[in-house]
Design a protein around this motif. Structure first.
Motif, PDB file in Angstrom:
ATOM      1  N   LEU A  96       0.833  -1.205   0.000  1.00 13.28           N
ATOM      2  CA  LEU A  96       0.000   0.000   0.000  1.00 13.28           C
ATOM      3  C   LEU A  96       0.866   1.251   0.000  1.00 13.28           C
ATOM      4  O   LEU A  96       0.540   2.247  -0.648  1.00 13.28           O
ATOM      5  N   LEU A  97       1.982   1.198   0.731  1.00 14.68           N
ATOM      6  CA  LEU A  97       2.875   2.354   0.825  1.00 14.68           C
ATOM      7  C   LEU A  97       3.474   2.690  -0.540  1.00 14.68           C
ATOM      8  O   LEU A  97       3.552   3.865  -0.925  1.00 14.68           O
ATOM      9  N   ILE A  98       3.880   1.657  -1.278  1.00 13.33           N
ATOM     10  CA  ILE A  98       4.452   1.880  -2.608  1.00 13.33           C
ATOM     11  C   ILE A  98       3.425   2.517  -3.532  1.00 13.33           C
ATOM     12  O   ILE A  98       3.696   3.512  -4.210  1.00 13.33           O
ATOM     13  N   ASP A  99       2.214   1.952  -3.552  1.00 14.76           N
ATOM     14  CA  ASP A  99       1.164   2.492  -4.421  1.00 14.76           C
ATOM     15  C   ASP A  99       0.764   3.907  -4.005  1.00 14.76           C
ATOM     16  O   ASP A  99       0.504   4.764  -4.861  1.00 14.76           O
ATOM     17  N   TYR A 100       0.736   4.139  -2.700  1.00 11.74           N
ATOM     18  CA  TYR A 100       0.359   5.461  -2.175  1.00 11.74           C
ATOM     19  C   TYR A 100       1.345   6.520  -2.654  1.00 11.74           C
ATOM     20  O   TYR A 100       0.945   7.558  -3.205  1.00 11.74           O
ATOM     21  N   PHE A 101       2.630   6.262  -2.462  1.00 10.25           N
ATOM     22  CA  PHE A 101       3.624   7.279  -2.810  1.00 10.25           C
ATOM     23  C   PHE A 101       3.858   7.374  -4.317  1.00 10.25           C
ATOM     24  O   PHE A 101       4.239   8.446  -4.808  1.00 10.25           O
ATOM     25  N   LEU A 102       3.609   6.321  -5.042  1.00  9.45           N
ATOM     26  CA  LEU A 102       3.632   6.433  -6.499  1.00  9.45           C
ATOM     27  C   LEU A 102       2.527   7.380  -6.962  1.00  9.45           C
ATOM     28  O   LEU A 102       2.734   8.208  -7.857  1.00  9.45           O
ATOM     29  N   THR A 103       1.361   7.267  -6.335  1.00  6.07           N
ATOM     30  CA  THR A 103       0.246   8.161  -6.658  1.00  6.07           C
ATOM     31  C   THR A 103       0.591   9.599  -6.298  1.00  6.07           C
ATOM     32  O   THR A 103       0.297  10.530  -7.056  1.00  6.07           O
ATOM     33  N   VAL A 104       1.240   9.790  -5.159  1.00  4.70           N
ATOM     34  CA  VAL A 104       1.663  11.134  -4.734  1.00  4.70           C
ATOM     35  C   VAL A 104       2.636  11.735  -5.750  1.00  4.70           C
ATOM     36  O   VAL A 104       2.496  12.898  -6.154  1.00  4.70           O
ATOM     37  N   ILE A 105       3.624  10.954  -6.160  1.00  8.98           N
ATOM     38  CA  ILE A 105       4.652  11.440  -7.089  1.00  8.98           C
ATOM     39  C   ILE A 105       4.047  11.800  -8.442  1.00  8.98           C
ATOM     40  O   ILE A 105       4.333  12.865  -9.005  1.00  8.98           O
ATOM     41  N   VAL A 106       3.205  10.920  -8.967  1.00  8.88           N
ATOM     42  CA  VAL A 106       2.588  11.185 -10.271  1.00  8.88           C
ATOM     43  C   VAL A 106       1.648  12.379 -10.179  1.00  8.88           C
ATOM     44  O   VAL A 106       1.580  13.196 -11.102  1.00  8.88           O
ATOM     45  N   THR A 107       0.932  12.511  -9.057  1.00  6.02           N
ATOM     46  CA  THR A 107       0.064  13.681  -8.845  1.00  6.02           C
ATOM     47  C   THR A 107       0.878  14.967  -8.924  1.00  6.02           C
ATOM     48  O   THR A 107       0.493  15.930  -9.595  1.00  6.02           O
ATOM     49  N   PHE A 108       1.998  14.981  -8.246  1.00  2.12           N
ATOM     50  CA  PHE A 108       2.863  16.167  -8.227  1.00  2.12           C
ATOM     51  C   PHE A 108       3.369  16.491  -9.637  1.00  2.12           C
ATOM     52  O   PHE A 108       3.357  17.651 -10.056  1.00  2.12           O
ATOM     53  N   ILE A 109       3.788  15.475 -10.362  1.00  2.83           N
ATOM     54  CA  ILE A 109       4.316  15.683 -11.720  1.00  2.83           C
ATOM     55  C   ILE A 109       3.234  16.233 -12.650  1.00  2.83           C
ATOM     56  O   ILE A 109       3.457  17.182 -13.404  1.00  2.83           O
ATOM     57  N   VAL A 110       2.048  15.637 -12.594  1.00  4.69           N
ATOM     58  CA  VAL A 110       0.956  16.070 -13.464  1.00  4.69           C
ATOM     59  C   VAL A 110       0.524  17.494 -13.112  1.00  4.69           C
ATOM     60  O   VAL A 110       0.283  18.321 -14.006  1.00  4.69           O
ATOM     61  N   PHE A 111       0.451  17.777 -11.815  1.00  5.56           N
ATOM     62  CA  PHE A 111      -0.009  19.102 -11.391  1.00  5.56           C
ATOM     63  C   PHE A 111       0.999  20.188 -11.750  1.00  5.56           C
ATOM     64  O   PHE A 111       0.655  21.189 -12.388  1.00  5.56           O
ATOM     65  N   ILE A 112       2.262  19.990 -11.357  1.00  6.73           N
ATOM     66  CA  ILE A 112       3.288  21.010 -11.597  1.00  6.73           C
ATOM     67  C   ILE A 112       3.683  21.090 -13.068  1.00  6.73           C
ATOM     68  O   ILE A 112       3.888  22.178 -13.615  1.00  6.73           O
ATOM     69  N   GLY A 113       3.762  19.943 -13.722  1.00  3.82           N
ATOM     70  CA  GLY A 113       4.255  19.925 -15.095  1.00  3.82           C
ATOM     71  C   GLY A 113       3.212  20.234 -16.158  1.00  3.82           C
ATOM     72  O   GLY A 113       3.559  20.709 -17.235  1.00  3.82           O
TER      73      GLY A 113
END
Length: 443
Positions: free
Chosen positions: A25-42
């Motif tokens: 769950l931790l891996i999936d959670y932080f992968l979602t966080v990272i992709v969210t950040f990339i999509v939002f900022i980029g």
């Protein structure tokens, strides 16, 4: 005739340990966080700020904010620095006020005050100029009243010049004819038993000349306290514990008084209220668009990580599940259906939303999550907190669940199996196939 039920290919695998479920769950959670950040900022954030109506709203908000700062500056309850376009904190004015109080006291006692000299670490002792004291009730050069006493300016001048603020009833008593008494008794509260001892004794004050008594007694510290404050403020003597205590108590009184008067402006002064309401509306638009963009970025990230990647990796396995060599099975040992996976994803969509707070933190927009939109009780931080509380509840359930389930697994009626560990005993498929044959025969 019923269709044969598909038995899970992991039916003989052991349920994954709680720690491995957690890491998945931790891996999936932080992968979602990272992709969210990339999509939002980029992608989404640059697009949002390029939209004409967003730029117009930003300009309007800046103009309204500057108007608010100008109003605050006019009251002099806080200082507006036009060069940096910021309002100074109350602490800055507090220090200036206490310094003026000390200088007024030194002027009355005819003591030499230590001023900074050209030599670093040394001071030049000289008499205090009257313009630096509370005697300076009107400065002819700047045409300013109470140049060294901002609170007194507001209380005596600004209030009287504006009808909505022109009242002096405090504690049920009308002090219209006793404004100075009201200020020291009800506003800054120097005339209390706790504070009175910091100032010049009454008999000593009465013995001053009429010229020196043109300032109130509570503008003059006792000689000892004035000296202690110089030691504390100018020489920065950290061993001056009592001087620090005097300073802190005076500072608290000043800041409480300032906040009381600020509350008056915010409650009664219509130019401030109207401008603030307009600013809040514009800022609410800013918050809604940014948080909506972030939420959209989160939705895209969730779909990529939790929906599309399992389709690519096959067997409904997310990246976290694949990395740790695990697999999904229904709790009754059948293959997960689309409904099972859908219910799990819906729950995880709510649980993982808490990760959006990290994107806000890294781009310095944390304050927008706590802002109450359009003066309502709603803000996005409540949604994040709700998600965090569900995360905590889900982890607690994982720790106590005999099937090592989280809330999302429970809702989807799923368990996570360890692909490298198997259970012993009779193969489960024999029992399941027998049950299927009996069901077919009965029909």
């Amino acid at each position: 005739m019923k269709k044969d039920i598909l038995v899970s290919e992991y039916k003989n695998n052991l349920t994954a340990k709680k720690s491995r479920v957690f890491y998945t769950l931790l891996i999936d959670y932080f992968l979602t966080v990272i992709v969210t950040f990339i999509v939002f900022i980029g992608i989404l954030f640059p697009i949002l700020n390029a939209l004409p109506f967003v730029n117009e709203s930003n300009l309007t908000r800046t103009e309204l904010r500057n108007d608010l700062y100008e109003i605050i500056n006019e009251t002099r309850l806080q200082t507006y620095d036009k060069e940096t376009n910021t309002v100074e904190g109350i602490n800055v004015d507090t220090n200036e006020y206490i310094l003026s109080l000390v200088k007024t006291s030194y002027y009355i006692y005819d003591l030499d005050f230590p001023y900074d000299s050209e030599t670093e670490g040394q001071y030049e002792l000289k008499k205090v100029d009257i313009d630096e004291t509370f005697f300076n009730t009107f400065d002819q050069e700047t045409n300013t009243y109470y140049l060294n006493d901002n609170l007194m300016y507001y209380f005596m001048i600004f209030k009287s010049e504006h009808q909505e603020l022109n009242f002096y009833t405090y504690g049920g008593h009308d002090y219209s004819s006793e404004k100075t008494l009201c200020f020291y008794r009800n506003i800054i509260k120097f005339n209390s038993d706790e504070m009175r001892e910091y100032f010049i004794p009454l008999d000593e004050y009465n013995s001053l000349s009429n010229e020196l008594k043109s300032v109130d007694r509570f503008n003059v510290l006792s000689k000892n306290n004035a000296s202690l404050l110089v030691d504390y403020l100018i020489y920065e003597n950290e061993l001056s514990n009592y001087g620090g205590e005097v300073y802190n108590n005076l500072a608290v009184s000043y800041q409480n008084a300032c906040q009381t008067l600020i509350n008056e402006v915010e409650s009664y002064y219509s130019p401030y209220i109207n401008t603030l309401n307009k600013y809040n509306d514009e800022y609410s638009v800013f918050v809604v668009w940014n948080m909506s963009s972030l939420s959209l970025a989160y939705m895209i990230a969730f779909i990529l990580v939790m929906v599309i990647s399992p389709l690519v990796l096959k067997k409904n396995r997310t990246i976290g599940v694949r990395v740790l060599k695990l697999g999904y099975s229904r709790i009754d040992e059948f293959e997960p259906t689309k409904v099972n996976i859908l219910l799990k994803n819906i729950a995880e969509f709510i649980l993982y939303y808490s990760g959006t707070i990290l994107s806000l933190f890294f781009i310095g927009l944390m304050e927008i999550s706590t802002y109450n939109i359009f003066n309502s009780f709603f803000n996005f931080f409540n949604l994040i907190i709700f998600s965090i509380l569900l995360d905590i509840l889900s982890l607690i359930y994982l720790m106590i669940s005999k099937d090592h389930q989280t809330i999302s697994l429970l809702l989807g009626k799923l368990v996570i199996k360890d692909l490298e560990k198997f259970e012993g005993g009779v193969a489960l498929e024999e029992t399941i196939e027998k049950e299927n044959k009996e069901e077919i025969k009965d029909e």
